[in-house]
Design a protein around this motif. Sequence first.
Motif, mmCIF file in Angstrom:
data_model
loop_
_atom_site.group_PDB
_atom_site.id
_atom_site.type_symbol
_atom_site.label_atom_id
_atom_site.label_comp_id
_atom_site.label_asym_id
_atom_site.label_seq_id
_atom_site.Cartn_x
_atom_site.Cartn_y
_atom_site.Cartn_z
ATOM 1 N N SER A 242 0.822 -1.205 0.000
ATOM 2 C CA SER A 242 0.000 0.000 0.000
ATOM 3 C C SER A 242 0.858 1.256 0.000
ATOM 4 C CB SER A 242 -0.934 -0.011 1.217
ATOM 5 O OG SER A 242 -1.699 1.168 1.291
ATOM 6 N N MET A 243 1.948 1.232 0.773
ATOM 7 C CA MET A 243 2.820 2.401 0.864
ATOM 8 C C MET A 243 3.459 2.714 -0.483
ATOM 9 S SD MET A 243 3.702 4.538 3.236
ATOM 10 C CE MET A 243 3.677 3.663 4.805
ATOM 11 N N MET A 244 3.826 1.680 -1.227
ATOM 12 C CA MET A 244 4.424 1.880 -2.540
ATOM 13 C C MET A 244 3.477 2.651 -3.455
ATOM 14 S SD MET A 244 5.472 -0.996 -5.368
ATOM 15 C CE MET A 244 3.756 -1.534 -5.449
ATOM 16 N N LEU A 245 2.210 2.251 -3.471
ATOM 17 C CA LEU A 245 1.238 2.927 -4.319
ATOM 18 C C LEU A 245 0.933 4.333 -3.819
ATOM 19 C CD1 LEU A 245 -1.200 -0.062 -4.935
ATOM 20 C CD2 LEU A 245 0.481 0.883 -6.511
ATOM 21 N N ALA A 246 0.897 4.502 -2.489
ATOM 22 C CA ALA A 246 0.626 5.829 -1.927
ATOM 23 C C ALA A 246 1.747 6.805 -2.263
ATOM 24 C CB ALA A 246 0.440 5.728 -0.411
ATOM 25 N N GLY A 355 -0.388 -8.405 0.193
ATOM 26 C CA GLY A 355 0.083 -7.446 -0.799
ATOM 27 C C GLY A 355 -1.001 -7.046 -1.775
ATOM 28 N N ALA A 356 -1.804 -8.009 -2.217
ATOM 29 C CA ALA A 356 -2.887 -7.712 -3.150
ATOM 30 C C ALA A 356 -3.939 -6.817 -2.505
ATOM 31 C CB ALA A 356 -3.535 -9.006 -3.644
ATOM 32 N N PHE A 357 -4.186 -7.030 -1.205
ATOM 33 C CA PHE A 357 -5.155 -6.176 -0.526
ATOM 34 C C PHE A 357 -4.632 -4.743 -0.438
ATOM 35 C CE2 PHE A 357 -7.272 -4.275 3.181
ATOM 36 C CZ PHE A 357 -8.593 -4.418 2.766
ATOM 37 N N GLY A 358 -3.309 -4.591 -0.316
ATOM 38 C CA GLY A 358 -2.740 -3.251 -0.351
ATOM 39 C C GLY A 358 -3.052 -2.564 -1.668
ATOM 40 N N GLY A 359 -2.880 -3.291 -2.770
ATOM 41 C CA GLY A 359 -3.216 -2.734 -4.073
ATOM 42 C C GLY A 359 -4.700 -2.476 -4.217
ATOM 43 N N PHE A 360 -5.519 -3.385 -3.709
ATOM 44 C CA PHE A 360 -6.971 -3.233 -3.795
ATOM 45 C C PHE A 360 -7.430 -2.022 -2.988
ATOM 46 C CE2 PHE A 360 -11.350 -4.303 -2.537
ATOM 47 C CZ PHE A 360 -11.902 -4.552 -3.796
ATOM 48 N N PHE A 361 -6.823 -1.839 -1.818
ATOM 49 C CA PHE A 361 -7.186 -0.703 -0.967
ATOM 50 C C PHE A 361 -6.873 0.621 -1.665
ATOM 51 C CE2 PHE A 361 -5.613 2.459 2.147
ATOM 52 C CZ PHE A 361 -6.820 2.748 2.777
ATOM 53 N N ASN A 362 -5.679 0.734 -2.239
ATOM 54 C CA ASN A 362 -5.281 1.994 -2.868
ATOM 55 C C ASN A 362 -5.967 2.234 -4.206
ATOM 56 O OD1 ASN A 362 -3.019 1.392 -0.893
ATOM 57 N ND2 ASN A 362 -2.327 3.356 -1.669
ATOM 58 N N ILE A 365 -10.671 0.739 -3.143
ATOM 59 C CA ILE A 365 -11.403 1.181 -1.950
ATOM 60 C C ILE A 365 -11.215 2.677 -1.698
ATOM 61 C CG2 ILE A 365 -11.633 0.915 0.545
ATOM 62 C CD1 ILE A 365 -10.843 -1.991 0.250
ATOM 63 N N ALA A 366 -9.967 3.140 -1.654
ATOM 64 C CA ALA A 366 -9.693 4.540 -1.318
ATOM 65 C C ALA A 366 -10.360 5.521 -2.279
ATOM 66 C CB ALA A 366 -8.185 4.781 -1.241
ATOM 67 N N PRO A 367 -10.257 5.317 -3.607
ATOM 68 C CA PRO A 367 -10.933 6.262 -4.505
ATOM 69 C C PRO A 367 -12.447 6.279 -4.328
ATOM 70 C CG PRO A 367 -9.287 5.014 -5.701
ATOM 71 C CD PRO A 367 -9.425 4.363 -4.356
ATOM 72 N N SER A 368 -13.006 5.164 -3.863
ATOM 73 C CA SER A 368 -14.451 5.102 -3.658
ATOM 74 C C SER A 368 -14.883 5.767 -2.355
ATOM 75 C CB SER A 368 -14.908 3.637 -3.659
ATOM 76 O OG SER A 368 -14.583 3.003 -4.879
ATOM 77 N N LEU A 369 -14.028 5.710 -1.317
ATOM 78 C CA LEU A 369 -14.404 6.236 -0.002
ATOM 79 C C LEU A 369 -13.989 7.686 0.214
ATOM 80 C CD1 LEU A 369 -13.574 3.281 2.445
ATOM 81 C CD2 LEU A 369 -15.797 3.951 1.522
ATOM 82 N N PHE A 370 -12.841 8.080 -0.335
ATOM 83 C CA PHE A 370 -12.278 9.386 -0.015
ATOM 84 C C PHE A 370 -12.234 10.283 -1.238
ATOM 85 C CE2 PHE A 370 -9.621 6.301 2.588
ATOM 86 C CZ PHE A 370 -10.507 6.309 3.657
ATOM 87 N N GLU A 375 -5.070 7.699 1.581
ATOM 88 C CA GLU A 375 -4.573 6.340 1.798
ATOM 89 C C GLU A 375 -3.149 6.318 2.338
ATOM 90 O OE1 GLU A 375 -4.929 6.954 -2.763
ATOM 91 O OE2 GLU A 375 -5.996 7.518 -0.945
ATOM 92 N N GLY A 376 -2.341 7.316 1.980
ATOM 93 C CA GLY A 376 -0.981 7.368 2.505
ATOM 94 C C GLY A 376 -0.958 7.523 4.011
ATOM 95 N N ALA A 377 -1.790 8.440 4.534
ATOM 96 C CA ALA A 377 -1.859 8.659 5.979
ATOM 97 C C ALA A 377 -2.361 7.417 6.697
ATOM 98 C CB ALA A 377 -2.761 9.851 6.284
ATOM 99 N N ILE A 378 -3.349 6.750 6.120
ATOM 100 C CA ILE A 378 -3.901 5.548 6.743
ATOM 101 C C ILE A 378 -2.843 4.444 6.794
ATOM 102 C CG2 ILE A 378 -5.604 3.705 6.469
ATOM 103 C CD1 ILE A 378 -7.533 5.765 5.376
ATOM 104 N N THR A 379 -2.105 4.278 5.700
ATOM 105 C CA THR A 379 -1.098 3.220 5.665
ATOM 106 C C THR A 379 0.030 3.499 6.645
ATOM 107 O OG1 THR A 379 -1.618 2.839 3.330
ATOM 108 C CG2 THR A 379 0.418 1.892 4.166
ATOM 109 N N VAL A 380 0.426 4.765 6.785
ATOM 110 C CA VAL A 380 1.450 5.095 7.779
ATOM 111 C C VAL A 380 0.946 4.764 9.178
ATOM 112 C CG1 VAL A 380 2.737 6.991 8.866
ATOM 113 C CG2 VAL A 380 2.572 6.864 6.382
ATOM 114 N N ALA A 381 -0.333 5.049 9.448
ATOM 115 C CA ALA A 381 -0.903 4.714 10.752
ATOM 116 C C ALA A 381 -0.888 3.203 10.980
ATOM 117 C CB ALA A 381 -2.334 5.250 10.855
#
Length: 728
Positions: A242-246, A355-362, A365-370, A375-381
């Motif tokens: 997820s961090m890579m994509l963020a 790893g795939a869920f990281g890609g799916f989230f970014n 999921i993230a474009p649909s919710l936010f 997503e970068g802030a969430i992944t750092v958390a």
Amino acid sequence: MVEETTQLAEKPRWLTPVLFSSTIFLSASLLFFVQPLFTKIVLPHVGGAPAVWTTAMLFFQTVLIAGYLYAHLVTRHLSVRAQIALHLTLWALALLFLPLAVSAGWSYDAEKSTAGQTLLLFAAGVGLPFAVLSANAPLIQTWYARTGGYSADDPYFLYGASNLGSLIALLGFPLIAEPLFGATQIGWGWTAGFWVLGALLLTSGLMARGRAVPATSDVQTQPAPSLKTRLHWALIAFVPSSMMLAVTTKLTTDIGSVPLIWVIPLALFLLTFVLVFTNRPIASLATLRLGYLIGLGVLAVVFSNLLSIHVTVWSAVLTVAAFFLTALYAHALLYAERPAAEHLTTFYVTMSVGGAFGGFFNSIIAPSLFNELHEGAITVAVAGMLLLIRAVRPSQIAIFCALALVVLIIVKAPLIDAFGVIAFGVAAIVLFLTVATTIRQTAQAHAWVIVGFLVAGQVFVDHGSPLLTDRSFFGTHKIVERDGLRIYGNGTTTHGAQRIVDLTADRPEPQLYYHRNGPMAQVLTSAKADASETVGIVGLGIGALACYGQPHQDWHFYEIDALVSDIAHDSNHFTFMSRCAPDSPTHLGDARMVLEEQDGLSFDVLVIDAYSSDSVPVHLTTVEAFDIYLDRLNDDGVLVFHISNRYYDISRPLGRLAETMGLAARIQDYAGNTSEDPGDVGSRVVVLSRNFESLGDLNADPRWVPLAPDGGRVWTDDFANVLEVLNR
């Protein structure tokens, strides 16, 4: 004689790791080569939308999980002989899909889901070869564990060789293969490599045949991993993915689509596997954890709003370095927690799911919710929480509260008023400081500070109040007001502006690239354009060009992003379309594909305005694309290309195309005059026609100079080298 016999006996033991390393290296290289290769082959058939690339990556990640799961099942339930027979049978069947190509009978249906059609196209074209390649990493390591070779009881070092192959292929495709060869030639080379892989797979399998896993190591007597352990593996794998994509999104948003910028985080991601999945790690886990803490601290600053960080070229280097330190520790932690060799496939399946869920989230999921890049802030958390998972028990309640708070603040829950947000934020900071002082471990305290920093940035900081903030698969969209202008931007690119005083005007004046003094306006207000009856505009923006239209003209707009169309047609935002072209149709979809289907439509002027986002829509700049444009252009029609770009010189491939297709071409570099008018900015435009006479009065205008070819290779759907058109 005895010594000679011993040497002969030892020789296979040293050759075994070489053979298996070569096999897994080649397999990974083919795996990472086929992803950009087949996407390049498919691109002209399904359009250049970013959603196509997103869908392609979703396909590859899904098949990767399937490949790992297949390897897990066959190694659990089949003998080595059966594994070899089944896998080589699948390899042989995959040969039927080679060389890679789109089926001659396939055609795009605009009435159906693009994502669904793309997934089916990838499945039919490359599904089986990719699945075979995906299964090789865990399968080959399992086979190696049966050979009795060097470190056979701990074969995870082979995963480092696998990722080295991935890294070389990742860099080799855009830097070497694509600039030198066409997709067809690359495809034949890839096919040859796939044949060689079959021979290596057979040899590797035969070396593992009939041998049992040695039971001499304590590591191999471990019980099967528990559900809790597997969830922990998945969580660790989620963070760097997820961090890579963020980080990639942050860089491309703040400094533009600089060539290969997306490759850098992915290359470092793969490099971390090479460095830590080995029997000789580069540093101890404790040392890497220190780097992890430093990296998270930097990323917390970058992704929070607290210091108004806007990434520049130099801060981008720091951001990428911080990501590297974060991924290095996460992957080292995975390696440290690896199970016994008999549970190797379970480990890789779990890791691939995380790893795939990281890609799916970014990506999904993230474009649909936010409506912003949260997503970068969430992944750092989440990365900070990895340090807290094994902290003292009382902190678990605090962790839950912190996670709930992060989500609540980031999604900006409407039930909390301004006073409530501030009070809640203060309470959160107090909570973080209290917990940090009660936990003795420095890492846990550091993690609380990181999470607190992120939350504080979301709670306390307001960097202005844009009139609109929204998001689609094509990026973030924002409308702001400054210098008397209402400005619309997508990412860091400004796509149009309107003077605030013109919002009530009957016919607003176009601004920025489309200012009346600029070359776009010169074309559309020329005698040639005034005599035109049909005008096509590829790239809607806010519809500013519409106000150069004449009552007798029929205008058509083409736009790939439905959200852009909604913004342009909403008179509460901009009034160009509502005042100047209220009845003109906007055709949604990839312009090349839509134009190809409009057999009965032809234009006197066709404007291609899809080059101002600091990227190169290659599929709109090829011989095949020009064939479509010319087919939709009247005999004396004019093609207009707006090619303003910070990083690429698009005039170079256009000059080659003009020479190859026998077209007259002129170019104008307009400097602008912002000192007197903030809406009068510079721009670069090329005009082309079948002959110079068709350019009309533009042909005699000294501001328009001939566009000379540079002698380079013309771009086609098969070949295009983006690197060679970098601004120098």
